[in-house]
Design a protein around this motif. Structure first.
Motif, PDB file in Angstrom:
ATOM      1  N   GLY A  88       0.795  -1.223   0.000  1.00  0.00           N
ATOM      2  CA  GLY A  88       0.000   0.000   0.000  1.00  0.00           C
ATOM      3  C   GLY A  88       0.830   1.275   0.000  1.00  0.00           C
ATOM      4  N   ALA A  89       2.126   1.161   0.337  1.00  0.00           N
ATOM      5  CA  ALA A  89       2.986   2.347   0.324  1.00  0.00           C
ATOM      6  C   ALA A  89       3.258   2.758  -1.131  1.00  0.00           C
ATOM      7  CB  ALA A  89       4.281   2.068   1.058  1.00  0.00           C
ATOM      8  N   ASP A  90       3.750   3.977  -1.332  1.00  0.00           N
ATOM      9  CA  ASP A  90       3.985   4.508  -2.675  1.00  0.00           C
ATOM     10  C   ASP A  90       5.172   3.784  -3.327  1.00  0.00           C
ATOM     11  OD1 ASP A  90       4.348   5.952  -4.952  1.00  0.00           O
ATOM     12  OD2 ASP A  90       4.874   7.846  -3.946  1.00  0.00           O
ATOM     13  N   PRO A  91       4.912   3.020  -4.407  1.00  0.00           N
ATOM     14  CA  PRO A  91       6.027   2.292  -5.034  1.00  0.00           C
ATOM     15  C   PRO A  91       7.040   3.218  -5.704  1.00  0.00           C
ATOM     16  CG  PRO A  91       3.970   1.910  -6.244  1.00  0.00           C
ATOM     17  CD  PRO A  91       3.615   2.752  -5.056  1.00  0.00           C
ATOM     18  N   ALA A  92       6.673   4.468  -5.945  1.00  0.00           N
ATOM     19  CA  ALA A  92       7.593   5.398  -6.616  1.00  0.00           C
ATOM     20  C   ALA A  92       8.694   5.886  -5.683  1.00  0.00           C
ATOM     21  CB  ALA A  92       6.818   6.596  -7.174  1.00  0.00           C
ATOM     22  N   THR A  93       8.454   5.825  -4.379  1.00  0.00           N
ATOM     23  CA  THR A  93       9.411   6.391  -3.427  1.00  0.00           C
ATOM     24  C   THR A  93       9.940   5.356  -2.426  1.00  0.00           C
ATOM     25  OG1 THR A  93       7.555   7.091  -2.050  1.00  0.00           O
ATOM     26  CG2 THR A  93       8.451   8.734  -3.576  1.00  0.00           C
ATOM     27  N   HIS A  94       9.727   4.060  -2.754  1.00  0.00           N
ATOM     28  CA  HIS A  94      10.254   2.986  -1.894  1.00  0.00           C
ATOM     29  C   HIS A  94      10.827   1.880  -2.776  1.00  0.00           C
ATOM     30  CE1 HIS A  94       7.199   4.834   0.792  1.00  0.00           C
ATOM     31  NE2 HIS A  94       8.020   4.463   1.769  1.00  0.00           N
ATOM     32  N   LYS A 146      12.660  -4.492  -9.145  1.00  0.00           N
ATOM     33  CA  LYS A 146      11.773  -5.218 -10.059  1.00  0.00           C
ATOM     34  C   LYS A 146      10.325  -4.787  -9.880  1.00  0.00           C
ATOM     35  CE  LYS A 146      11.432  -9.478  -7.223  1.00  0.00           C
ATOM     36  NZ  LYS A 146      12.363  -9.177  -6.104  1.00  0.00           N
ATOM     37  N   GLY A 147      10.037  -4.081  -8.803  1.00  0.00           N
ATOM     38  CA  GLY A 147       8.701  -3.522  -8.626  1.00  0.00           C
ATOM     39  C   GLY A 147       7.660  -4.526  -8.186  1.00  0.00           C
ATOM     40  N   ALA A 148       8.117  -5.692  -7.724  1.00  0.00           N
ATOM     41  CA  ALA A 148       7.220  -6.709  -7.163  1.00  0.00           C
ATOM     42  C   ALA A 148       7.833  -7.147  -5.839  1.00  0.00           C
ATOM     43  CB  ALA A 148       7.089  -7.899  -8.098  1.00  0.00           C
ATOM     44  N   ALA A 149       6.992  -7.332  -4.831  1.00  0.00           N
ATOM     45  CA  ALA A 149       7.531  -7.633  -3.503  1.00  0.00           C
ATOM     46  C   ALA A 149       8.156  -9.022  -3.445  1.00  0.00           C
ATOM     47  CB  ALA A 149       6.434  -7.482  -2.451  1.00  0.00           C
ATOM     48  N   ALA A 150       7.641  -9.962  -4.255  1.00  0.00           N
ATOM     49  CA  ALA A 150       8.185 -11.327  -4.232  1.00  0.00           C
ATOM     50  C   ALA A 150       8.572 -11.738  -5.639  1.00  0.00           C
ATOM     51  CB  ALA A 150       7.154 -12.296  -3.675  1.00  0.00           C
ATOM     52  N   LEU A 151       9.439 -12.772  -5.729  1.00  0.00           N
ATOM     53  CA  LEU A 151       9.803 -13.328  -7.036  1.00  0.00           C
ATOM     54  C   LEU A 151       8.538 -13.903  -7.670  1.00  0.00           C
ATOM     55  CD1 LEU A 151      12.451 -13.840  -8.690  1.00  0.00           C
ATOM     56  CD2 LEU A 151      12.365 -16.167  -7.817  1.00  0.00           C
ATOM     57  N   GLY A 152       8.205 -13.428  -8.859  1.00  0.00           N
ATOM     58  CA  GLY A 152       6.982 -13.889  -9.515  1.00  0.00           C
ATOM     59  C   GLY A 152       5.729 -13.211  -8.984  1.00  0.00           C
ATOM     60  N   LEU A 170       2.651  -1.701 -11.581  1.00  0.00           N
ATOM     61  CA  LEU A 170       2.821  -0.759 -12.692  1.00  0.00           C
ATOM     62  C   LEU A 170       2.020   0.502 -12.422  1.00  0.00           C
ATOM     63  CD1 LEU A 170       2.602  -3.316 -15.646  1.00  0.00           C
ATOM     64  CD2 LEU A 170       4.607  -2.042 -14.899  1.00  0.00           C
ATOM     65  N   PRO A 171       2.518   1.679 -12.836  1.00  0.00           N
ATOM     66  CA  PRO A 171       3.750   1.849 -13.606  1.00  0.00           C
ATOM     67  C   PRO A 171       4.988   2.212 -12.784  1.00  0.00           C
ATOM     68  CG  PRO A 171       2.488   3.874 -13.655  1.00  0.00           C
ATOM     69  CD  PRO A 171       1.714   2.912 -12.800  1.00  0.00           C
ATOM     70  N   TYR A 172       4.852   2.490 -11.473  1.00  0.00           N
ATOM     71  CA  TYR A 172       5.995   3.088 -10.759  1.00  0.00           C
ATOM     72  C   TYR A 172       6.818   2.104  -9.930  1.00  0.00           C
ATOM     73  CZ  TYR A 172       3.804   7.388 -12.288  1.00  0.00           C
ATOM     74  OH  TYR A 172       3.268   8.383 -13.065  1.00  0.00           O
ATOM     75  N   GLY A 173       6.441   0.811  -9.948  1.00  0.00           N
ATOM     76  CA  GLY A 173       7.216  -0.172  -9.192  1.00  0.00           C
ATOM     77  C   GLY A 173       8.555  -0.468  -9.841  1.00  0.00           C
ATOM     78  N   PRO A 174       8.553  -0.918 -11.123  1.00  0.00           N
ATOM     79  CA  PRO A 174       9.837  -1.246 -11.768  1.00  0.00           C
ATOM     80  C   PRO A 174      10.617   0.024 -12.087  1.00  0.00           C
ATOM     81  CG  PRO A 174       7.942  -2.196 -12.967  1.00  0.00           C
ATOM     82  CD  PRO A 174       7.403  -1.203 -12.006  1.00  0.00           C
TER      83      PRO A 174
END
Ligand SMILES: *[C@@H]1O[C@H](CO)[C@@H](O)[C@H](O)[C@H]1NC(C)=O
Ligand SMILES: *[C@@H]1O[C@H](CO)[C@@H](O)[C@H](O)[C@H]1NC(C)=O
Ligand SMILES: *[C@@H]1O[C@H](CO)[C@@H](O)[C@H](O)[C@H]1NC(C)=O
Ligand SMILES: *[C@@H]1O[C@H](CO)[C@@H](O)[C@H](O)[C@H]1NC(C)=O
Ligand SMILES: *[C@@H]1O[C@H](CO)[C@@H](O)[C@H](O)[C@H]1NC(C)=O
Length: 379
Positions: free
Chosen positions: A93-99, A119-125, A130-134
Motif C-alpha cells: 500500500g505504500a507509494d512504489p515510486a518512493t520505496h 523489479k517492482g514486485a515484492a516477491a519473485l513472480g 505498474l507503472p511506478y514499481g519497476p
C-alpha cells in the motif's frame, strides 16, 4: 529459411543442451578464497567504491525482514539501510515510486553513483506494481540521497522481472534485462525513453529451467524459467553480452541496440535477431562480472565453480570450492579482487514451496585475479 535453420541450430548448440556434468561439488576447499563478509542472511550483490565504501543487497529469500539495500562497514561488521530507512521501508500500500519494492540488484556505475534495480514486485513472480514499481534508482554517493529515478513502467509488463543493468556512457545508454518477460530494454539516460528489443527472441528466452546443486529448480509446481538475466558490456563498448539464467551466452553490437532508441525498425526481432551471435556454452548461472581485459566471470550454480571466459570466447576454470553455493552478482574491485557472494538463492523460499532451506552463516568471498574492473563498468 536456410539462414533461420542455421540460426536455430546455433542457438540450440549454445542454449538448449542441458549441462551434462551438472552436479554438486563436495570439495576440497580452495585456499585462494578470502572470506570478506559473514552474514546471517543471503546477500546477492556487492559493490565497492575506489575509496573503500561497500554496498550490499539482501535477497530476503530466507523470509527475513529488514533493509534490502545497505552500506556495509567492514571495520565493525555492521550495516545501515541505504540511502535511508524510508526507501527500505516498503509495506503493502505504500507509494512504489518512493520505496524499494523488491530490489534485484545494485551496482556502483561508471559515474560513481549507486544504481539500484527494483523489479517492482515484492516477491519473485509476485505482482508487478505498474507503472511506478519497476525502476532504476540512482543514489548520489556524495550526498547519500536519491538523485534520479528512471521509471521503467513503459518498458515492463505484468510478468516482467527487471533484473540487472549495464552502461554505455559514451552513447548515453543503459541496457537492462527482463528475466520475467524475455527481452532487453535500452534506456536513454538523458531522455528516460525506453525501447524493448529482442522481445521474446530465442536468445532472451529459456528452453530449460535454471538448475542448482545439480537439480532443476521449481517455483511452485512449475519449472523455474529465468529469462534474459546476466549481461555485460565489453571494455571497448562494442558488444553487449547476455544470457538467460540457465546459460548459453550471446552477444550483439551495442550500436544496433542504441539505434533501436530512434529507429523502431530495430525493435523487430526479424531485423535484430540475425545480428545476435552465440558466444559461449555457459552453464546455469547466478551472476557474472567483467574485467578490464574483457574476461567475463560466470558463476556455475550447479557445480560451485567460477568460469572465466576469455575475449576469444574460450572458457576456463577459475576456481571451484564447495562453499561457492549459488554465487550471485559478482564484482571486480579496484584492488584486482573478484567478489563472490555465495547467496544460496536456490535454497530460499521461492524455490522450495515457501520453505527456507538456506544454511547460515553465509559468506561473501574474494579472490585475487590480477586485473581490475572495466572502466566503462565502474572505477
Ligand atoms: C568481520 O567479519 C569478517 C568476515 O567474517 C572477519 O574476518 C572479521 O574479523 C570481522 N571483524 C570484526 C571487527 O568483527
Ligand atoms: C515505515 O513504515 C511504517 C508503516 O507504514 C511507518 O509507521 C514508519 O514510520 C515507517 N518508518 C520510516 C523510517 O519511514
Ligand atoms: C510513459 O511514457 C509516457 C509518454 O512518453 C510518459 O508521459 C509517462 O510518464 C511514462 N510513464 C512512466 C511510468 O515512465
Ligand atoms: C532503420 O533500420 C532499418 C533496419 O535496419 C534500416 O533499413 C534503416 O536504414 C534505418 N533507418 C535509419 C534512419 O537509421
Ligand atoms: C583464447 O585466449 C586465451 C587467453 O588469451 C589463450 O590462452 C587461448 O589459447 C586462446 N584460444 C584460442 C582458440 O585462440
Amino acid at each position: 529459411m536456410l539462414f533461420n535453420t542455421c540460426r536455430a541450430l546455433a542457438i540450440a548448440l549454445v542454449a538448449a543442451i542441458p549441462y551434462a556434468t551438472a552436479q554438486r561439488f563436495y570439495g576440497p576447499e580452495d585456499p585462494r578464497l578470502v572470506t570478506q563478509l559473514t552474514t546471517k542472511h543471503p546477500i546477492n550483490g556487492v559493490s565497492t567504491t575506489p575509496d573503500g565504501r561497500l554496498f550490499v543487497v539482501y535477497a530476503r529469500v530466507d523470509g527475513s525482514k529488514g533493509p534490502q539495500v545497505a552500506e556495509y562497514d567492514q571495520s565493525t561488521n555492521t550495516t545501515s539501510a541505504y540511502p535511508n530507512e524510508k526507501w527500505n521501508n516498503y509495506t503493502e500500500g505504500a507509494d512504489p515510486a518512493t520505496h524499494f519494492v523488491g530490489v534485484n540488484g545494485q551496482r556502483i556505475g561508471p559515474d560513481g553513483n549507486l544504481w539500484v534495480i527494483d523489479k517492482g514486485a515484492a516477491a519473485l513472480g509476485g505482482t508487478v506494481l505498474l507503472p511506478y514499481g519497476p525502476k532504476l534508482v540512482v543514489i548520489d554517493t556524495k550526498t547519500n540521497e536519491v538523485s534520479k529515478v528512471y521509471f521503467m513502467g513503459n518498458a515492463t509488463r505484468y510478468n516482467s522481472l527487471l533484473d540487472d543493468v549495464r552502461f554505455n556512457i559514451a552513447t548515453g545508454k543503459a541496457y537492462l534485462t527482463d528475466a520475467g518477460s524475455p527481452g532487453l530494454i535500452v534506456l536513454d539516460l538523458a531522455t528516460s525513453s525506453t525501447s524493448r528489443v529482442l522481445d521474446g527472441d530465442p536468445t532472451t528466452d529459456a528452453t530449460i529451467p535454471v538448475s542448482a546443486e545439480g537439480t532443476a529448480l521449481h517455483i511452485g509446481s512449475k519449472p523455474a524459467f529465468i529469462y534474459a538475466d546476466q549481461l555485460e558490456v565489453s571494455p571497448d563498448t562494442k558488444y553487449l553480452y547476455y544470457q538467460p539464467a540457465n546459460g548459453g551466452m550471446f552477444r550483439v553490437e551495442t550500436k544496433l541496440l542504441d539505434q533501436a532508441t530512434y529507429n523502431s525498425s530495430l525493435n523487430s526481432n526479424s531485423i535484430l535477431g540475425p545480428y545476435v551471435e552465440p558466444y559461449a556454452n555457459t552453464p546455469s548461472t547466478g551472476g557474472t562480472a567483467i574485467d578490464a581485459q574483457g574476461n567475463i566471470y560466470v558463476s556455475d550454480t550447479d557445480s560451485q565453480r567460477i568460469i572465466k571466459i576469455f575475449p576469444n570466447s574460450t572458457m576456463t576454470l577459475l576456481v571451484q570450492d564447495p562453499r561457492l553455493l549459488w554465487v550471485d552478482a559478482m564484482w571486480v574491485d579496484s584492488q584486482q579482487r573478484l567478489w563472490m557472494p555465495a547467496a544460496q538463492l536456490n535454497r530460499g523460499t521461492p524455490f522450495n514451496g515457501g520453505k527456507n532451506l538456506v544454511e547460515p552463516p553465509l559468506h561473501v568471498f574474494s579472490m585475487d585475479i590480477g586485473v581490475g574492473p572495466s572502466p566503462v563498468d565502474h572505477a
